[in-house]
Design a protein around this motif. Sequence first.
Motif, PDB file in Angstrom:
ATOM      1  N   ALA A 179      43.734  10.262  61.228  1.00  0.00           N
ATOM      2  CA  ALA A 179      42.904   9.447  60.328  1.00  0.00           C
ATOM      3  C   ALA A 179      42.250   8.314  61.124  1.00  0.00           C
ATOM      4  CB  ALA A 179      43.754   8.880  59.204  1.00  0.00           C
ATOM      5  N   THR A 180      40.975   8.024  60.781  1.00  0.00           N
ATOM      6  CA  THR A 180      40.279   6.897  61.412  1.00  0.00           C
ATOM      7  C   THR A 180      39.638   6.040  60.331  1.00  0.00           C
ATOM      8  OG1 THR A 180      38.244   8.178  61.648  1.00  0.00           O
ATOM      9  CG2 THR A 180      39.758   8.173  63.541  1.00  0.00           C
ATOM     10  N   TYR A 181      39.424   4.785  60.685  1.00  0.00           N
ATOM     11  CA  TYR A 181      38.795   3.849  59.760  1.00  0.00           C
ATOM     12  C   TYR A 181      37.837   2.977  60.584  1.00  0.00           C
ATOM     13  CZ  TYR A 181      38.232   0.175  56.258  1.00  0.00           C
ATOM     14  OH  TYR A 181      37.726  -0.721  55.354  1.00  0.00           O
ATOM     15  N   VAL A 182      36.607   2.871  60.134  1.00  0.00           N
ATOM     16  CA  VAL A 182      35.594   2.108  60.865  1.00  0.00           C
ATOM     17  C   VAL A 182      35.244   0.871  60.055  1.00  0.00           C
ATOM     18  CG1 VAL A 182      33.255   2.149  61.834  1.00  0.00           C
ATOM     19  CG2 VAL A 182      34.665   4.220  61.892  1.00  0.00           C
ATOM     20  N   TYR A 183      35.215  -0.283  60.742  1.00  0.00           N
ATOM     21  CA  TYR A 183      34.772  -1.529  60.111  1.00  0.00           C
ATOM     22  C   TYR A 183      34.022  -2.332  61.157  1.00  0.00           C
ATOM     23  CZ  TYR A 183      38.837  -3.596  62.439  1.00  0.00           C
ATOM     24  OH  TYR A 183      39.754  -3.999  63.379  1.00  0.00           O
ATOM     25  N   THR A 184      33.373  -3.358  60.739  1.00  0.00           N
ATOM     26  CA  THR A 184      32.598  -4.200  61.647  1.00  0.00           C
ATOM     27  C   THR A 184      33.507  -5.246  62.261  1.00  0.00           C
ATOM     28  OG1 THR A 184      30.647  -3.877  60.269  1.00  0.00           O
ATOM     29  CG2 THR A 184      30.584  -5.719  61.835  1.00  0.00           C
ATOM     30  N   ASN A 185      33.480  -5.318  63.613  1.00  0.00           N
ATOM     31  CA  ASN A 185      34.339  -6.282  64.286  1.00  0.00           C
ATOM     32  C   ASN A 185      33.690  -7.669  64.258  1.00  0.00           C
ATOM     33  OD1 ASN A 185      32.446  -6.205  66.343  1.00  0.00           O
ATOM     34  ND2 ASN A 185      33.740  -5.083  67.762  1.00  0.00           N
ATOM     35  N   ALA A 186      34.325  -8.631  64.866  1.00  0.00           N
ATOM     36  CA  ALA A 186      33.853 -10.022  64.806  1.00  0.00           C
ATOM     37  C   ALA A 186      32.613 -10.275  65.657  1.00  0.00           C
ATOM     38  CB  ALA A 186      34.985 -10.957  65.241  1.00  0.00           C
ATOM     39  N   VAL A 187      32.308  -9.431  66.657  1.00  0.00           N
ATOM     40  CA  VAL A 187      31.149  -9.692  67.501  1.00  0.00           C
ATOM     41  C   VAL A 187      29.970  -8.865  67.141  1.00  0.00           C
ATOM     42  CG1 VAL A 187      32.095 -10.750  69.547  1.00  0.00           C
ATOM     43  CG2 VAL A 187      32.224  -8.281  69.274  1.00  0.00           C
TER      44      VAL A 187
END
Length: 183
Positions: free
Chosen positions: A175-183
């Motif tokens: 399983a993978t999950y993509v989100y926007t990082n801080a940079v």
Amino acid sequence: QVACDSFTWLDGMTYTASNNTATFTSTNAAGCDNVATLDLTINYSTTSTDIQVACDSYTWLDGVTYTASNNTATYVYTNAAGCDSIVALDLTINYSTTSTDIQVACDSYTWLDGMTYTTSNNTATFTSTNAAGCDNVATLDLTINYSTTSTDIQVACDSYTWLDGITYTASNNSATYVYTNAV
């Protein structure tokens, strides 16, 4: 006689065209008629306009480098007939343009120059032609931010609800999950 544009002769007349028929009668020292016949060639001055369009600057016949449009400069030289030739300048100066293309991208960015950049760059330039026909120089101001990857190791009894909102009841390592990082 040979003259440019006009000639004033013994008779007081100013001639603006060639003439070989005019005569002037005077009395010589012996008291007799002295008849002079005019053999006049009139050569003409010339005028012209030098129409020029240039980018940023233009060096003209007078040796001056113009950086702005100009329709008042003149240059005089001797034409083939030995008379003045006056050239008027009709100059239009168009200007080059510059711009900075500010871009922020993740991991890589393909720019106008066709290059794919994988690191930040503020020195790349791309030259094209602007609407005035002069150079348009764009400079890239690129900031590359990088994606991050991590492995979330979890041990649970019976079931586990993960970041993706799914409750898992069996072991899972795909399983993978993509989100926007801080940079």
